[in-house]
Design an enzyme around this catalytic site. Structure first.
Site, short mmCIF file in Angstrom:
data_model
loop_
_atom_site.label_atom_id
_atom_site.label_comp_id
_atom_site.label_asym_id
_atom_site.label_seq_id
_atom_site.Cartn_x
_atom_site.Cartn_y
_atom_site.Cartn_z
N ARG A 283 -3.07 3.40 12.62
CA ARG A 283 -2.55 4.59 11.94
C ARG A 283 -1.56 5.32 12.83
O ARG A 283 -0.68 6.03 12.34
CB ARG A 283 -3.73 5.47 11.49
CG ARG A 283 -4.48 4.76 10.37
CD ARG A 283 -5.66 5.50 9.85
NE ARG A 283 -6.41 4.63 8.93
CZ ARG A 283 -7.60 4.89 8.44
NH1 ARG A 283 -8.22 6.01 8.77
NH2 ARG A 283 -8.19 4.05 7.62
N CYS B 96 -0.03 4.17 1.73
CA CYS B 96 -0.39 5.14 2.78
C CYS B 96 0.72 5.38 3.81
O CYS B 96 0.82 6.46 4.36
CB CYS B 96 -1.70 4.76 3.45
SG CYS B 96 -1.62 3.22 4.37
N LYS C 133 -12.19 -5.06 2.34
CA LYS C 133 -11.61 -4.21 3.38
C LYS C 133 -12.54 -3.01 3.55
O LYS C 133 -12.77 -2.25 2.61
CB LYS C 133 -10.22 -3.77 2.98
CG LYS C 133 -9.60 -2.80 3.98
CD LYS C 133 -8.16 -2.49 3.63
CE LYS C 133 -7.60 -1.45 4.58
NZ LYS C 133 -6.21 -1.13 4.29
N CYS D 204 0.87 -1.18 0.00
CA CYS D 204 0.00 0.00 0.00
C CYS D 204 0.91 1.22 0.00
O CYS D 204 2.10 1.11 0.29
CB CYS D 204 -0.90 0.01 1.23
SG CYS D 204 -2.24 1.24 1.13
N LYS E 164 -11.68 -7.79 6.38
CA LYS E 164 -11.05 -6.93 7.39
C LYS E 164 -11.96 -5.73 7.68
O LYS E 164 -12.42 -5.12 6.71
CB LYS E 164 -9.72 -6.45 6.82
CG LYS E 164 -8.96 -5.50 7.69
CD LYS E 164 -7.77 -4.98 6.95
CE LYS E 164 -7.18 -3.85 7.76
NZ LYS E 164 -6.23 -3.10 7.05
C1 PBG Z 1 -3.07 -0.01 4.87
C2 PBG Z 1 -3.47 -0.84 6.00
C3 PBG Z 1 -4.22 -0.47 7.12
C4 PBG Z 1 -4.30 -1.58 7.95
C5 PBG Z 1 -3.61 -2.61 7.34
N1 PBG Z 1 -3.11 -2.14 6.13
C6 PBG Z 1 -4.74 0.84 7.52
C7 PBG Z 1 -5.73 1.59 6.78
O1 PBG Z 1 -6.38 1.13 5.84
O2 PBG Z 1 -5.85 2.75 7.16
C8 PBG Z 1 -5.03 -1.62 9.27
C9 PBG Z 1 -4.63 -2.71 10.20
C10 PBG Z 1 -5.07 -2.52 11.60
O3 PBG Z 1 -5.87 -1.63 11.95
O4 PBG Z 1 -4.59 -3.31 12.45
N2 PBG Z 1 -1.72 -0.10 4.57
#
Ligand code: PBG
Length: 338
Positions: A220, A132, A210, A130, A263
């Site tokens: 985050r 982010c 997701k 990802c 998720k």
């Molecule tokens: C994005 C990602 C997220 C999580 C896993 N991969 C965060 C998001 O979508 O903001 C969340 C995992 C968690 O809350 O334990 N790279």
């Protein structure tokens, strides 16, 4: 009429007493329908630059940002506990608009993967794909201004970068890649680039269903990846929908996903159940940061029994149909199960 209906209508109490098989621990064990196994577990880890860094995440007691040296010590322990796999999230040295460290061969994840595969080759290393964590704005892709003051995440340009990122993880030695961005078409693009470069045997675990969830809050903080403006609702799913989850999963399977993921987990057990029933493919569920933090916080207050709730929630996730569970409790569970 099905046989079970026939039986329940013709035979009943006092011939039938369901409590008989609940009377002793041995009986209960013998008839337990769902078994948690250490083989089901995937442990999420956060890796950051530096030497000898181990910083606890404020909202996730027992979870750390760690530099590669400490990550390796941790993984030695994880491997000894019998946990088969970890999934890595990177906190980069530098962030920019295009998340360039995500696909840099000397990025934090690429270095961590190389080190881990060298030190503990048998531990399965999965990488989260990802942008982010790597973008200065905290969004999962390239942000474009489509009208004055109106921003959009550009799907197709982002997919190209995600494919590059996945390839660089495979080149570093990752055993499996896990795209978590929710762009359309990214699984196909990743499958294609991996195949073209000789990585046809590297599986893809797609974060397929997701949801745009409040349960990611603590993550985050752990991954330093909160969006600086706006939210993730233009790509992550609406919690109101489950037919749409079936479409997401179907598309990801068609595009070449080997494992599909739902998720978060606990608030989406119905989705896990539907996906498993419908497709009969390996299903992963992510017990996300907020699910972990809620249990930890209540337990720290003395309001619930942490171990009991941990096992109950994980058993429920498995009962719903998950074959694999990503959980921050993996080490604690493994200690109980082995
Ligand atoms: C994005 C990602 C997220 C999580 C896993 N991969 C965060 C998001 O979508 O903001 C969340 C995992 C968690 O809350 O334990 N790279």
């Amino acid at each position: 009429m099905g046989i079970s209906q026939l039986i329940s209508q013709t035979v009943g109490f006092p011939t039938v007493r369901l409590r008989r098989l609940r009377m002793t621990e041995q009986f209960r064990k013998m008839v337990a329908e769902t078994q948690l196994s250490v083989n089901d577990l995937i442990y999420p880890l956060f890796v950051c630059p530096g030497q000898n860094v181990k910083r606890e995440v404020r909202s996730m007691p027992g979870v750390y940002q760690q530099s590669i040296d400490n990550l390796i010590h941790d993984c030695e322990q994880i491997y000894k506990l019998g946990i088969p796999a970890v999934i890595l999230f990177g906190i980069p040295e530098h962030k920019d608009e295009y998340g360039s460290e995500a696909y840099d061969e000397n990025g934090i994840i690429q270095r961590a993967v190389r080190a881990l595969k060298k030190e503990i080759p048998e531990l399965v290393v999965i990488t989260d794909v990802c942008l982010c964590e790597y973008t200065s704005h905290g969004h999962c892709g390239i942000v474009k201004e489509v009208a004055p003051g109106k921003y959009e995440i550009a799907n197709d340009e982002t997919v190209e970068l995600l494919a590059k990122e996945a390839l660089s993880h495979a080149e570093a030695g990752a055993d499996m890649v896990a795209p978590s961005d929710m762009m359309d078409g990214r699984v196909a693009a990743i499958r294609k680039i991996l195949d073209e470069n000789g990585f046809q045997n590297i599986p893809i675990m797609a974060y397929s269903a997701k949801y745009a969830s409040g349960f990611y809050g603590p993550f985050r903080e752990a991954a330093e990846s909160a969006p600086k403006f706006g939210d993730r609702k233009s790509h992550q799913m609406d919690p109101a929908n489950s037919d749409e989850a079936i479409r997401e999963v179907a598309l990801d399977i068609l595009e070449g996903a080997d494992i599909v993921m739902v998720k978060p987990a606990l608030a989406y057990l119905d989705v896990i159940y539907r996906v498993k029933q419908e497709f009969k493919v390996p299903v992963a569920a992510y017990q996300v940061s907020g699910e972990y933090s809620m249990i930890k916080a209540a337990a720290l207050n003395g309001w619930i029994d942490e171990q009991r709730i941990m096992l109950e929630t994980l058993t429920a996730i498995k009962r719903a149909g998950a074959d694999l569970i990503l959980t921050y409790f993996a080490k604690d569970v493994a200690r109980i199960l082995t």
